[in-house]
Write a protein that holds these residues in place. Sequence first.
Motif, PDB file in Angstrom:
ATOM      1  N   ASP A  96       0.650  -1.164  -0.043  1.00  0.00           N
ATOM      2  CA  ASP A  96      -0.123  -0.136   0.021  1.00  0.00           C
ATOM      3  C   ASP A  96       0.920   1.250   0.062  1.00  0.00           C
ATOM      4  O   ASP A  96       1.776   1.560   0.824  1.00  0.00           O
ATOM      5  CB  ASP A  96      -0.877   0.095   1.314  1.00  0.00           C
ATOM      6  N   ASP A  97       0.539   2.134  -1.083  1.00  0.00           N
ATOM      7  CA  ASP A  97       1.352   3.398  -1.062  1.00  0.00           C
ATOM      8  C   ASP A  97       0.628   4.629  -0.766  1.00  0.00           C
ATOM      9  O   ASP A  97       1.211   5.755  -0.969  1.00  0.00           O
ATOM     10  CB  ASP A  97       2.234   3.660  -2.418  1.00  0.00           C
ATOM     11  N   GLY A  98      -0.907   4.252  -0.591  1.00  0.00           N
ATOM     12  CA  GLY A  98      -1.495   5.353  -0.423  1.00  0.00           C
ATOM     13  C   GLY A  98      -1.504   6.768  -1.586  1.00  0.00           C
ATOM     14  O   GLY A  98      -1.907   7.802  -1.392  1.00  0.00           O
ATOM     15  N   TYR A  99      -1.108   6.256  -2.619  1.00  0.00           N
ATOM     16  CA  TYR A  99      -1.211   7.167  -3.695  1.00  0.00           C
ATOM     17  C   TYR A  99      -0.016   8.195  -3.577  1.00  0.00           C
ATOM     18  O   TYR A  99      -0.269   9.242  -4.064  1.00  0.00           O
ATOM     19  CB  TYR A  99      -2.477   7.703  -4.342  1.00  0.00           C
ATOM     20  N   GLN A 100       1.016   8.124  -2.844  1.00  0.00           N
ATOM     21  CA  GLN A 100       1.919   8.928  -2.491  1.00  0.00           C
ATOM     22  C   GLN A 100       3.267   8.599  -2.800  1.00  0.00           C
ATOM     23  O   GLN A 100       3.808   7.482  -2.336  1.00  0.00           O
ATOM     24  CB  GLN A 100       1.956   9.345  -0.992  1.00  0.00           C
ATOM     25  N   PRO A 101       3.774   9.269  -3.806  1.00  0.00           N
ATOM     26  CA  PRO A 101       5.272   8.819  -4.571  1.00  0.00           C
ATOM     27  C   PRO A 101       6.275   8.462  -3.508  1.00  0.00           C
ATOM     28  O   PRO A 101       6.999   7.396  -3.746  1.00  0.00           O
ATOM     29  CB  PRO A 101       5.519   9.930  -5.340  1.00  0.00           C
ATOM     30  N   THR A 102       6.455   9.020  -2.422  1.00  0.00           N
ATOM     31  CA  THR A 102       7.524   8.684  -1.440  1.00  0.00           C
ATOM     32  C   THR A 102       7.326   7.622  -0.937  1.00  0.00           C
ATOM     33  O   THR A 102       8.334   6.720  -0.622  1.00  0.00           O
ATOM     34  CB  THR A 102       7.720   9.866  -0.451  1.00  0.00           C
ATOM     35  N   ARG A 103       6.160   7.331  -0.650  1.00  0.00           N
ATOM     36  CA  ARG A 103       5.887   5.710   0.128  1.00  0.00           C
ATOM     37  C   ARG A 103       5.962   4.673  -0.952  1.00  0.00           C
ATOM     38  O   ARG A 103       6.163   3.671  -0.827  1.00  0.00           O
ATOM     39  CB  ARG A 103       4.380   5.711   0.671  1.00  0.00           C
ATOM     40  N   THR A 104       5.493   5.102  -2.338  1.00  0.00           N
ATOM     41  CA  THR A 104       5.676   4.025  -3.453  1.00  0.00           C
ATOM     42  C   THR A 104       7.154   3.713  -3.570  1.00  0.00           C
ATOM     43  O   THR A 104       7.510   2.541  -3.620  1.00  0.00           O
ATOM     44  CB  THR A 104       5.233   4.807  -4.659  1.00  0.00           C
ATOM     45  N   LEU A 105       8.049   4.643  -3.623  1.00  0.00           N
ATOM     46  CA  LEU A 105       9.391   4.408  -3.540  1.00  0.00           C
ATOM     47  C   LEU A 105       9.962   3.543  -2.419  1.00  0.00           C
ATOM     48  O   LEU A 105      10.818   2.322  -2.746  1.00  0.00           O
ATOM     49  CB  LEU A 105      10.354   5.718  -3.664  1.00  0.00           C
ATOM     50  N   ALA A 106       9.580   3.787  -1.196  1.00  0.00           N
ATOM     51  CA  ALA A 106       9.907   3.031  -0.079  1.00  0.00           C
ATOM     52  C   ALA A 106       9.519   1.474  -0.355  1.00  0.00           C
ATOM     53  O   ALA A 106      10.038   0.670  -0.029  1.00  0.00           O
ATOM     54  CB  ALA A 106       9.346   3.646   0.984  1.00  0.00           C
ATOM     55  N   ALA A 107       8.132   1.569  -0.817  1.00  0.00           N
ATOM     56  CA  ALA A 107       7.379   0.157  -1.178  1.00  0.00           C
ATOM     57  C   ALA A 107       8.291  -0.545  -1.979  1.00  0.00           C
ATOM     58  O   ALA A 107       8.491  -1.971  -1.814  1.00  0.00           O
ATOM     59  CB  ALA A 107       6.187   0.118  -1.303  1.00  0.00           C
ATOM     60  N   VAL A 108       8.562  -0.258  -2.924  1.00  0.00           N
ATOM     61  CA  VAL A 108       9.315  -0.856  -4.400  1.00  0.00           C
ATOM     62  C   VAL A 108      10.560  -1.159  -3.749  1.00  0.00           C
ATOM     63  O   VAL A 108      10.865  -2.272  -4.129  1.00  0.00           O
ATOM     64  CB  VAL A 108       9.177  -0.055  -5.381  1.00  0.00           C
ATOM     65  N   LYS A 109      11.254  -0.347  -3.193  1.00  0.00           N
ATOM     66  CA  LYS A 109      12.665  -0.714  -2.706  1.00  0.00           C
ATOM     67  C   LYS A 109      12.662  -2.124  -1.640  1.00  0.00           C
ATOM     68  O   LYS A 109      13.431  -2.807  -1.824  1.00  0.00           O
ATOM     69  CB  LYS A 109      13.359   0.542  -2.023  1.00  0.00           C
ATOM     70  N   GLU A 110      11.580  -1.868  -0.847  1.00  0.00           N
ATOM     71  CA  GLU A 110      11.599  -3.201   0.066  1.00  0.00           C
ATOM     72  C   GLU A 110      11.200  -4.436  -0.535  1.00  0.00           C
ATOM     73  O   GLU A 110      11.789  -5.491  -0.426  1.00  0.00           O
ATOM     74  CB  GLU A 110      10.417  -2.915   1.012  1.00  0.00           C
ATOM     75  N   MET A 111      10.438  -4.139  -1.880  1.00  0.00           N
ATOM     76  CA  MET A 111      10.188  -5.324  -2.501  1.00  0.00           C
ATOM     77  C   MET A 111      11.190  -6.162  -3.472  1.00  0.00           C
ATOM     78  O   MET A 111      11.637  -7.032  -3.560  1.00  0.00           O
ATOM     79  CB  MET A 111       8.931  -5.234  -3.641  1.00  0.00           C
ATOM     80  N   VAL A 112      12.136  -4.939  -3.682  1.00  0.00           N
ATOM     81  CA  VAL A 112      13.216  -5.593  -4.375  1.00  0.00           C
ATOM     82  C   VAL A 112      14.414  -6.003  -3.623  1.00  0.00           C
ATOM     83  O   VAL A 112      14.751  -7.093  -3.777  1.00  0.00           O
ATOM     84  CB  VAL A 112      13.881  -4.351  -5.266  1.00  0.00           C
ATOM     85  N   GLU A 113      14.674  -5.361  -2.524  1.00  0.00           N
ATOM     86  CA  GLU A 113      15.820  -5.688  -1.580  1.00  0.00           C
ATOM     87  C   GLU A 113      15.733  -6.764  -0.483  1.00  0.00           C
ATOM     88  O   GLU A 113      16.396  -7.492  -0.176  1.00  0.00           O
ATOM     89  CB  GLU A 113      16.394  -4.378  -1.070  1.00  0.00           C
ATOM     90  N   LYS A 114      14.308  -6.633  -0.020  1.00  0.00           N
ATOM     91  CA  LYS A 114      14.055  -7.514   0.803  1.00  0.00           C
ATOM     92  C   LYS A 114      13.211  -8.814   0.345  1.00  0.00           C
ATOM     93  O   LYS A 114      13.724  -9.917   0.855  1.00  0.00           O
ATOM     94  CB  LYS A 114      13.188  -6.680   1.862  1.00  0.00           C
ATOM     95  N   ASP A 115      12.227  -8.490  -0.359  1.00  0.00           N
ATOM     96  CA  ASP A 115      11.405  -9.661  -0.717  1.00  0.00           C
ATOM     97  C   ASP A 115      11.858 -10.189  -2.064  1.00  0.00           C
ATOM     98  O   ASP A 115      11.424 -11.477  -2.341  1.00  0.00           O
ATOM     99  CB  ASP A 115       9.869  -9.240  -1.258  1.00  0.00           C
ATOM    100  N   LYS A 116      13.014  -9.573  -2.633  1.00  0.00           N
ATOM    101  CA  LYS A 116      13.544 -10.280  -3.702  1.00  0.00           C
ATOM    102  C   LYS A 116      12.673 -10.647  -5.086  1.00  0.00           C
ATOM    103  O   LYS A 116      12.795 -11.633  -5.707  1.00  0.00           O
ATOM    104  CB  LYS A 116      14.438 -11.640  -3.439  1.00  0.00           C
TER     105      LYS A 116
END
Length: 485
Positions: A96-116
């Motif tokens: 969930d990014d709440g339609y806020q770009p800063t939250r989108t970037l944090a969420a995507v980084k987590e999915m790439v770096e942590k969730d692989k």
Amino acid sequence: MTLRSRLGIALCVLSIALLAAACQSETVPAPQAPVPVEKPDVEGVTDTEIRIGTWAPLTGPASPYGILAKSLEAYFAKINADGGIHGRTVNLIVRDDGYQPTRTLAAVKEMVEKDKVFCFASGVGTATGMAVRDFLDERKKVWVGPATGSSAWTDPVSKYRFAVYPTYTTEATLLTGYVVGQLKKTKLAIFYQNDAFGKEGVDGIKTAASAAGAEVIAEVAHEVTDTDLSSQALKLKQSGAEAVMLWSTTKAAATIVKECAKIKFKPQFASSSTVADPLMFALAGDAWNGTVLANWMPLPDEESPGMTWYREAIGTSESLKPGNFTMASMALAEPLVEALRRAGRELTNEKLIDALHSLKDFDGMFVQNVSFSETDHQGVESIYVMQARDGKYVRIADWLAMPASGAKTAEQESAEAKEAIGEAVKESGEAIGAAAGKAAAELKEDAKDAAAEAGKALDAAAEKAKEEIADAVAPDKDKEKEKDE
């Protein structure tokens, strides 16, 4: 036993052992250790699953679009239930990014770096997508079907990014052409969200209106967080527009048509496909009826194998109702699933990209004519027009497509046709004139010959008459001569 004897026996035993070993090596090959097959270590791909990431506003003012993530879960759940892809199940990870770009970037980084995750599918929003576009390219993550029609996904082309949704420029151009050409509205106003999504719509509408001979007489913006749109409705009414083009999200679009109805302003509303869902009847009520909209997916109540599969996928859940919002994420992910199947069991990033490039005029359950190449990553490039009538949508125009690159527009073809007709008329006139002149000259010659013949005939007749007169007179003269004698 002496030392010499013991050494002799030992040498004898050793010789026998060496001979036996030599004989064995000649007759029985030594067992070979199996050579391990080295499999590429592909992040996000195991023997049993493929991890795919996505994001959506599950909370906040744009939360109605969160349904895209939920329907994407339903889509992959049915694919898994049907056997998965080459024996693997899809593990969809949603943030969930709440339609806020800063939250989108944090969420995507987590999915790439942590969730692989292996790749990404869908992902709601233009501004939010722009916040992660470059990061995903740098990390070489394939991203298929952003849930937005921004031209930024394919211009310039990225090796790792594939768009499915028709661009807002395409939608704006074709929908404006329909409003001006078919509905005969020449004074247009634009109500738009004040961001990259809305501004691309404004640019497309203004360009198309100008080309079609219409005029954009008002541009009225709103912020995504605005809830009171009464002042915007008044500006639209005061503009005197015959049609209002909506390039906005669900709540704002519903609010503006209701505010316009309150002040007795009833123009022809026309909208991007971003709000082409039955949800709008619940949000806007009867004010939504009459609105014409762009669309690029089947209507959910149509009868086809694809729509049957779709209705089975969303099931009877109250949170997943038939409509564009529950179908869009499936349509956006469908080319990715097709490419994963074509890539085969030994899946890698490069094989996935090659498989995507192999899609040519691909028709699926939800999309038509999807093509990708190394130089063109825009999948769908056409729309059709539908209208809100009595609480549902009906098709009112067939598929419309942008002219291919280098192809002539309808206006250009019409102008060239008129010019060709003029040239043909001119050449025809010249030919007729030449033919008439020739005919006149021939007639003149014929008349001249006829006159000459007539003159000859007259001369002959005169001569003959003269001779006859002479012959008639001659007997009388002979009688007079005899009388005188």
